[in-house]
Structure formats: structure tokens, C-alpha cells
Design a protein around this motif. Sequence first.
Motif, PDB file in Angstrom:
ATOM      1  N   ASN A   2       4.072   6.855  -4.039  1.00 52.27           N
ATOM      2  CA  ASN A   2       3.973   7.946  -3.083  1.00 52.27           C
ATOM      3  C   ASN A   2       2.890   8.928  -3.497  1.00 52.27           C
ATOM      4  O   ASN A   2       2.273   8.811  -4.542  1.00 52.27           O
ATOM      5  CB  ASN A   2       5.333   8.625  -2.879  1.00 52.27           C
ATOM      6  N   ASN A   5       3.175  10.729  -6.958  1.00 52.58           N
ATOM      7  CA  ASN A   5       2.836   9.870  -8.091  1.00 52.58           C
ATOM      8  C   ASN A   5       1.322   9.792  -8.277  1.00 52.58           C
ATOM      9  O   ASN A   5       0.816   9.915  -9.390  1.00 52.58           O
ATOM     10  CB  ASN A   5       3.393   8.456  -7.885  1.00 52.58           C
ATOM     11  N   ILE A  36       7.036   7.790 -13.485  1.00 51.28           N
ATOM     12  CA  ILE A  36       6.717   8.642 -12.335  1.00 51.28           C
ATOM     13  C   ILE A  36       5.362   8.249 -11.753  1.00 51.28           C
ATOM     14  O   ILE A  36       5.230   8.054 -10.543  1.00 51.28           O
ATOM     15  CB  ILE A  36       6.743  10.133 -12.735  1.00 51.28           C
ATOM     16  N   THR A  42      11.018   9.093  -9.288  1.00 48.53           N
ATOM     17  CA  THR A  42      10.432  10.266  -8.644  1.00 48.53           C
ATOM     18  C   THR A  42      10.530  11.488  -9.532  1.00 48.53           C
ATOM     19  O   THR A  42       9.822  12.461  -9.319  1.00 48.53           O
ATOM     20  CB  THR A  42      11.143  10.577  -7.306  1.00 48.53           C
TER      21      THR A  42
END
Length: 81
Positions: A2, A5, A36, A42
Motif C-alpha cells: 500500500n 509501505n 511494514i 501495516t
Amino acid sequence: MNTANKQIKKIRIALKLTQKQLADLVHIDESMINKIENGHSTGSIRTLTKLAAALDVSIAELIGEQSPEQQEEDDVQTTPQ
């Protein structure tokens, strides 16, 4: 992976920090930074808050949202002259 990251890794590299150095700044294990950055975790809100502080960015910037100044700059650049 995402946006957060990607942002964490991008900012860390721009600051010339290793994962170990960032982990030491945030007081977490280096493997957590790796997880992460690679999208396997997350991280908690607390961890993200510490990462943002260590990287000297807002949480909004860390998760890929633009600051009001950046948005205004983008708006000016895309406005036809």
C-alpha cells in the motif's frame, strides 16, 4: 504494497537511513520495519506515529495524502495559464 509501505521506504531511503537505523529511532525490531515496508504488516497506529516522527513527516504524508501546501502547488501547476 500500500501507499504507506511505499512512502516509508521512499522517505527512509531519501534520508539515507538503513532499516536498522530507522528501527532504532522508533524503538522497534528491524524485522518489523522490513515487514511494514514489504507490505506484510501495516504496523499499529502507535508505530506509524513513531515512524512519521522519526522520518519528520506527518502521518498524512506517510500514508500518501498530500499536505494542503502540496495540493495547492499541484493545483497551481495544473491550472492553464
